[in-house]
Design a protein around this motif. Structure first.
Motif, mmCIF file in Angstrom:
data_model
loop_
_atom_site.group_PDB
_atom_site.id
_atom_site.type_symbol
_atom_site.label_atom_id
_atom_site.label_comp_id
_atom_site.label_asym_id
_atom_site.label_seq_id
_atom_site.Cartn_x
_atom_site.Cartn_y
_atom_site.Cartn_z
ATOM 1 N N GLU A 118 0.853 -1.189 -0.025
ATOM 2 C CA GLU A 118 0.171 -0.079 -0.034
ATOM 3 C C GLU A 118 1.027 1.298 0.117
ATOM 4 O OE1 GLU A 118 -3.065 0.478 -0.569
ATOM 5 O OE2 GLU A 118 -3.962 -1.509 -0.070
ATOM 6 N N PRO A 119 1.008 1.843 -1.056
ATOM 7 C CA PRO A 119 1.920 3.139 -1.107
ATOM 8 C C PRO A 119 1.520 4.103 -0.399
ATOM 9 C CG PRO A 119 0.542 2.945 -3.238
ATOM 10 C CD PRO A 119 0.251 1.704 -2.497
ATOM 11 N N LYS A 120 2.527 5.098 0.282
ATOM 12 C CA LYS A 120 2.201 6.213 0.951
ATOM 13 C C LYS A 120 2.175 7.466 0.069
ATOM 14 C CE LYS A 120 5.066 5.114 4.458
ATOM 15 N NZ LYS A 120 6.082 4.538 4.762
ATOM 16 N N ILE A 121 1.022 8.193 -0.095
ATOM 17 C CA ILE A 121 1.052 8.970 -1.212
ATOM 18 C C ILE A 121 0.608 10.286 -0.500
ATOM 19 C CG2 ILE A 121 -0.300 9.864 -3.331
ATOM 20 C CD1 ILE A 121 -0.089 6.935 -4.192
ATOM 21 N N ALA A 181 7.556 9.079 1.561
ATOM 22 C CA ALA A 181 6.660 9.077 0.558
ATOM 23 C C ALA A 181 6.832 8.183 -0.574
ATOM 24 C CB ALA A 181 6.187 10.386 0.178
ATOM 25 N N ASP A 182 6.084 7.343 -1.057
ATOM 26 C CA ASP A 182 6.174 6.643 -2.225
ATOM 27 C C ASP A 182 5.933 7.424 -3.619
ATOM 28 O OD1 ASP A 182 6.946 4.017 -1.253
ATOM 29 O OD2 ASP A 182 5.009 3.959 -0.119
ATOM 30 N N GLY A 183 5.089 8.160 -3.452
ATOM 31 C CA GLY A 183 4.683 9.230 -4.518
ATOM 32 C C GLY A 183 4.025 10.394 -3.962
ATOM 33 N N VAL A 184 4.231 11.815 -4.784
ATOM 34 C CA VAL A 184 3.707 13.012 -4.489
ATOM 35 C C VAL A 184 2.915 13.427 -5.603
ATOM 36 C CG1 VAL A 184 4.398 15.134 -3.900
ATOM 37 C CG2 VAL A 184 5.739 13.475 -2.823
ATOM 38 N N LEU A 185 1.814 13.800 -5.391
ATOM 39 C CA LEU A 185 0.720 14.308 -6.168
ATOM 40 C C LEU A 185 0.632 15.918 -6.063
ATOM 41 C CD1 LEU A 185 -1.013 13.337 -8.508
ATOM 42 C CD2 LEU A 185 -3.088 12.842 -6.691
ATOM 43 N N VAL A 186 0.810 16.615 -6.962
ATOM 44 C CA VAL A 186 0.534 18.036 -6.832
ATOM 45 C C VAL A 186 -0.585 18.441 -7.636
ATOM 46 C CG1 VAL A 186 1.535 20.488 -7.119
ATOM 47 C CG2 VAL A 186 3.071 18.435 -6.405
ATOM 48 N N VAL A 234 1.840 3.942 -8.887
ATOM 49 C CA VAL A 234 2.799 3.836 -7.623
ATOM 50 C C VAL A 234 2.914 2.551 -7.039
ATOM 51 C CG1 VAL A 234 3.530 4.804 -5.580
ATOM 52 C CG2 VAL A 234 2.711 6.233 -7.241
ATOM 53 N N SER A 235 1.658 1.870 -6.860
ATOM 54 C CA SER A 235 1.599 0.617 -6.565
ATOM 55 C C SER A 235 2.197 -0.436 -7.202
ATOM 56 C CB SER A 235 0.211 0.092 -6.279
ATOM 57 O OG SER A 235 -0.425 0.786 -5.569
ATOM 58 N N ALA A 236 2.278 -0.187 -8.529
ATOM 59 C CA ALA A 236 2.933 -1.280 -9.700
ATOM 60 C C ALA A 236 4.468 -0.997 -9.349
ATOM 61 C CB ALA A 236 2.765 -0.943 -11.211
ATOM 62 N N LEU A 237 4.993 0.272 -8.916
ATOM 63 C CA LEU A 237 6.436 0.499 -8.855
ATOM 64 C C LEU A 237 6.762 -0.325 -7.373
ATOM 65 C CD1 LEU A 237 6.611 4.141 -9.833
ATOM 66 C CD2 LEU A 237 7.813 2.272 -11.085
ATOM 67 N N GLY A 238 6.121 -0.444 -6.543
ATOM 68 C CA GLY A 238 6.604 -1.196 -5.338
ATOM 69 C C GLY A 238 7.253 0.192 -4.546
ATOM 70 N N PRO A 239 7.784 -0.063 -3.268
ATOM 71 C CA PRO A 239 8.244 0.851 -2.306
ATOM 72 C C PRO A 239 9.421 1.621 -2.945
ATOM 73 C CG PRO A 239 8.237 -1.035 -1.260
ATOM 74 C CD PRO A 239 7.820 -1.493 -2.575
ATOM 75 N N THR A 240 9.473 2.879 -2.583
ATOM 76 C CA THR A 240 10.296 3.782 -3.226
ATOM 77 C C THR A 240 11.828 3.320 -2.821
ATOM 78 O OG1 THR A 240 11.129 6.107 -3.199
ATOM 79 C CG2 THR A 240 10.081 5.416 -1.182
ATOM 80 N N LYS A 241 12.878 3.659 -3.598
ATOM 81 C CA LYS A 241 14.153 3.222 -3.275
ATOM 82 C C LYS A 241 14.986 4.631 -2.716
ATOM 83 C CE LYS A 241 14.597 -1.203 -4.888
ATOM 84 N NZ LYS A 241 13.070 -1.023 -5.577
ATOM 85 N N TRP A 242 14.309 5.795 -2.978
ATOM 86 C CA TRP A 242 14.856 7.022 -2.702
ATOM 87 C C TRP A 242 15.608 7.037 -1.449
ATOM 88 C CZ3 TRP A 242 15.788 10.780 -5.801
ATOM 89 C CH2 TRP A 242 15.869 12.216 -5.336
ATOM 90 N N GLN A 243 15.265 6.701 -0.437
ATOM 91 C CA GLN A 243 15.743 6.941 1.033
ATOM 92 C C GLN A 243 16.976 5.781 0.869
ATOM 93 O OE1 GLN A 243 12.316 5.872 2.660
ATOM 94 N NE2 GLN A 243 12.572 7.577 3.939
ATOM 95 N N ASN A 244 16.872 4.890 0.492
ATOM 96 C CA ASN A 244 17.674 3.492 0.787
ATOM 97 C C ASN A 244 19.155 3.573 0.105
ATOM 98 O OD1 ASN A 244 15.515 2.860 2.010
ATOM 99 N ND2 ASN A 244 14.848 1.209 0.344
ATOM 100 N N HIS A 245 19.978 3.282 0.762
ATOM 101 C CA HIS A 245 21.516 3.191 0.233
ATOM 102 C C HIS A 245 21.477 1.721 -0.225
ATOM 103 C CE1 HIS A 245 25.942 4.500 0.828
ATOM 104 N NE2 HIS A 245 25.725 3.925 -0.184
ATOM 105 N N THR A 246 21.430 1.799 -1.681
ATOM 106 C CA THR A 246 21.755 0.667 -2.286
ATOM 107 C C THR A 246 23.074 0.429 -2.597
ATOM 108 O OG1 THR A 246 20.869 1.792 -4.181
ATOM 109 C CG2 THR A 246 19.510 0.116 -3.198
#
Lengths: 340, 471
Positions: free
Chosen positions: B6-9, B60-65, B127-139
């Motif tokens: 469930e994405p956080k939008i 956030a997994d997605g941002v809508l403006v 956004v659900s299809a993309l899965g959780p965001t990797k933005w914060q994670n240090h890969t």
């Protein structure tokens, strides 16, 4: 002479990495930095000096001091003292003596800085003597030496066929593998105490003695020198002895009715305009020249006056890193010439 | 939890149209996914890039403006600004590893409950299809090696055949000195900003106030600094200047790239044109850092040398504005054919996850010394947004989120203003390829608005309202 082969050294370092955090010069994105290594293969042995000094492992750029939690009317403070054991390999004598300078303030003067002191206790320094002076190094002018072992725990000097090991402190002795005593050439005599010449007493001194500084306080040289200064913080951040910091409380992820904050301290630099700004917005040091003067007075006058040692070890990092070529050796030379 | 993601939008909704549109959807009992956390803002124009970056930083997994349709803004043109800002921010965030689907700008009016629901549903599904965001994670490391212009062995050596000799520098040096002497003697300027060579043979900025200091001025292949950085402080001394004091006037030695910065500063009314006397230099490229000074000292130039990356991409060999030109416009044959921006293309060809990993690795080295900001002629806010004591946009620590927000924010604030002098990258002690961020935005500005900063006087299209063709 206690000589060990490169293979033995590699094996020893890899063994240390298993027990403690081993920090060593390592190439990261084209820059040489002291970074944790898992294996001796990652270590760079041939270098002048890494871009940053070992200071960042004892006095990190950002250090969490405590966590503050608030639940309804209750507040809980948790101190976050570091307790990680670390060994730093490849320490240059100039960086090691930089720590000696920091010790006088953080450890030897009340109030003791627990965060620094705790890290210092948990850190063992393995020195690696320089083969030659770098283009902008001037440690000798400040009483240092390429293989000065005074401020490290173990000193290594590269020789033909391996590394000469000098054990300097008990902490250093504890780190050595016991089977090295079986080596044919092992010799644990105390290292000869050498006398280091004080280059400053020579006919052309490299810097002004402490008492000669005050007359230069009202010199328009500083404003001229600072004209090209960008007020960035490179010089302070790469310096092994600059130790100013700022403290702030910042919000951490919290829950409903449950707030968390952390108190952090971060490096700060007297070159930045905001450094000296006080409540109400007044800035007693608004001009670049005043800030520049502070940098040099701090290193050669204020610090020695208050704590003893000169706060410069001649590593030359600021000379190379300054984007506009403000050169500490040029400044010192100028003052010496004007003074004489 | 049934295991379904469930994405956080987070939705920033303009109070006049979109927030009311959401109400309309509610009153009409139109369903939309509960993943949206709606935040009411006075206008979509209020949604600053920092707000969006920090929203992603905090998970956030997605941002809508959502804002009013173009032409219906309650503040006349607030949404015009959003319409210009968001694509730029999106380009920047995509470039540093955000999947483009995670940030969306759309328009919903107060009566469009149906449209609101459709947009939110669509967005949530994407956004659900993309899965959780990797933005914060240090890969993990990508192993990709971009090491900036400083390390010659990594990037393609940029070699230009150089026909002129040492004499050329001597001639130009003499011409600068002569002009400076004339200007100072006639009291036309208070100061000449140029270059000198320090005791270590390193070229650096020089400030000449008196005729007898003029001999210090030089021109050589190491004149890398963009001296336009000093103009603001020279022309606007920060301390109280008494009104009877003579109006400051300075002369400045500029390369073609530097001259573009002066155009931007003039367009932004930082000082008046009469306050600056521009001594323009034709330029055949500036040397790479290593070894350049020593070659100069030996009074002999090799047939081939390597110029800085920016010089290879540079298209102006003559300043875009000047009062006095030194040197002949160079023969175009000595300028190497621009090889295209392969570093930029290299990053653009990576997947979002790889880009995120690459940039995390780069930003991780940052020590927040702010040299990139201080050296920039166009980073000229009196107090930087990221350093204000009362600012909560970015903490003062050296965590990856803080450092990334600083760098992306810095690049964003330079969109449509950066002239590509690459000084930020040259001064970085950590060798972070910062200029790539500026370059990707410059490319975007060129493709969206056919605009290149500082080529001519006039405001950046990002600072103006939408015109017919841009809608």
């Amino acid at each position: 002479m206690s000589l060990i082969s490169k293979e033995k050294l590699d094996g020893w370092l890899s063994a240390i990495a298993k027990e403690a955090t081993l920090i060593a010069p390592r190439e990261i994105g084209g820059v040489l930095l002291y970074r944790p290594v898992a294996h001796s293969n990652d270590i760079v042995f041939n270098f002048t000096r890494p871009e940053m000094s070992i200071k960042e492992w004892l006095f990190p750029a950002t250090d969490r001091l405590m966590v503050i939690e608030k639940y309804r009317q209750q507040i809980r403070l948790t101190e976050t003292l570091p307790n990680n054991r670390q060994v730093i390999f490849g320490v240059r004598p100039c960086d090691a003596s930089g720590l000696k300078v920091l010790d006088t303030l953080f450890t030897d003067t009340d109030p003791v800085d627990l965060y620094y002191t705790k890290r210092r206790e948990n850190t063992t320094l393995i020195g690696l003597a320089c083969q030659e002076m770098g283009e902008s190094c001037f440690c000798k002018s400040l009483g240092g030496e390429l293989d000065d072992p005074r401020d490290v725990d173990i000193m290594l000097v590269e020789r033909e066929g391996g590394y000469e090991v000098q054990v300097i402190t008990e902490k250093g002795r504890d780190l050595l593998p016991s089977d090295w005593h079986d080596l044919d050439n092992w010799d644990e005599r105390e290292t000869e105490r050498r006398v280091y010449p004080d280059f400053n007493s020579a006919s052309s001194p490299a810097y002004l003695e402490t008492q000669a500084w005050p007359p230069f306080f009202k010199d328009d040289y500083w404003e001229k020198l600072a004209e090209r200064c960008l007020s960035c913080r490179i010089c302070a951040y790469v310096c092994p002895t600059c130790r100013c910091f700022d403290i702030r409380d910042e919000v951490l992820p919290s829950g409903v009715g449950f707030d968390r904050f952390e108190r952090i301290r971060c490096w700060d630099s007297c070159a930045s305009e905001a450094y000296r700004r006080i409540a109400g917005g007044h800035n007693p040091r608004p001009l670049k020249g005043q800030r520049m003067r502070n940098r040099f007075f701090c290193k050669f006058y204020y610090y020695p006056e208050q704590y003893g040692p000169i706060a410069c070890t001649g590593c030359g990092r600021c000379v190379d890193a300054c984007p506009v070529n403000i050169d500490i050796t040029e400044v010192l030379q100028h003052l010496v010439e004007v003074n004489s | 939890m049934n295991g379904k993601f469930e994405p956080k939008i987070v939705g920033y909704l303009c109070t006049w149209c979109s927030y009311t549109g959401a109400d309309t959807a509610g009153i009409s009992r139109i369903k939309y996914p509960g993943n949206l956390r709606a935040i009411r803002v006075p206008c979509s124009g209020r949604v600053s890039p920092e707000l969006i970056m920090r929203t992603f930083d905090q998970g956030a997994d997605g941002v809508l403006v959502l804002g009013c349709h173009i032409g219906e803004c309650h503040y006349d043109n607030g949404n015009h600004r959003t319409a210009k800002r968001l694509p730029i921010l999106k380009t920047l965030m995509e470039f540093t590893g955000l999947e483009p689907e995670r940030l969306r700008l759309d328009w919903v009016s107060a009566s469009e409950g149906e449209r609101f629901s459709r947009i939110v549903t669509e967005f949530t599904q994407e956004v659900s299809a993309l899965g959780p965001t990797k933005w914060q994670n240090h890969t993990e490391s990508t192993g990709l090696r971009y090491v900036g212009s400083r390390s010659a062995e990594m990037s393609q050596p940029r070699v230009a055949t150089f026909s002129s000799r040492f004499d050329q520098y001597v001639e130009k040096t003499e011409a600068i000195q002569e002009k400076a002497r004339e200007l100072l003697a006639k009291d036309q300027v208070n100061c000449v900003i140029g270059y000198e060579v320090g005791p270590r043979g390193r070229t650096r900025p020089a400030f000449i106030h008196h005729v007898d200091e003029v001999d210090r001025l030089v021109w050589n292949q190491d004149c890398s600094h963009n001296l336009a950085t000093y103009l603001r402080q020279k022309l606007h001394p920060s301390q109280k200047s008494s009104s009877d004091e003579k109006r400051q006037r300075v002369a400045i030695v500029v390369k073609p790239c530097d001259s573009r910065a002066i155009n931007v500063l003039l367009s932004e009314n930082q000082f008046d044109r009469e306050q600056v006397y521009v001594i323009g230099m034709t330029c055949e490229g500036i040397f790479n850092k290593e070894g350049a000074s020593r070659q100069f000292a030996s009074h002999h130039l090799p047939e081939k040398f390597s110029v800085q990356d920016r010089c290879v991409h540079c298209t102006e060999r003559t300043p875009v504005l000047c009062d006095f030109l030194i040197g002949d416009p160079p023969d175009s044959s000595i300028i190497p054919e621009s090889p295209g921006d392969d570093e930029l293309e290299g990053i653009l060809s990576l997947s979002p996850a790889e880009r995120a990993a690459f940039w995390t690795e780069q930003f991780d080295r940052c020590i927040r010394c702010y040299a990139c900001r201080q050296v920039c002629p166009l980073c000229n806010c009196p107090t930087c947004l990221y350093e204000r004591d009362d600012s909560l946009w970015v903490g003062m620590g050296t965590g990856i989120n803080e450092k990334r927000a600083f760098h992306l924010g810095r690049a964003y604030h330079l969109a449509g203003r950066c002239v590509g002098c690459n000084e930020c990258e040259r001064v970085c002690p950590m060798n972070i390829p910062i200029s790539l961020l500026n370059r990707v935005l410059a490319k975007e500005m060129e493709s969206l608005y056919d605009f290149r900063a500082g080529i001519a006087l006039g405001p950046s299209p990002l600072l103006t309202v939408l015109r017919g063709v841009e809608g």
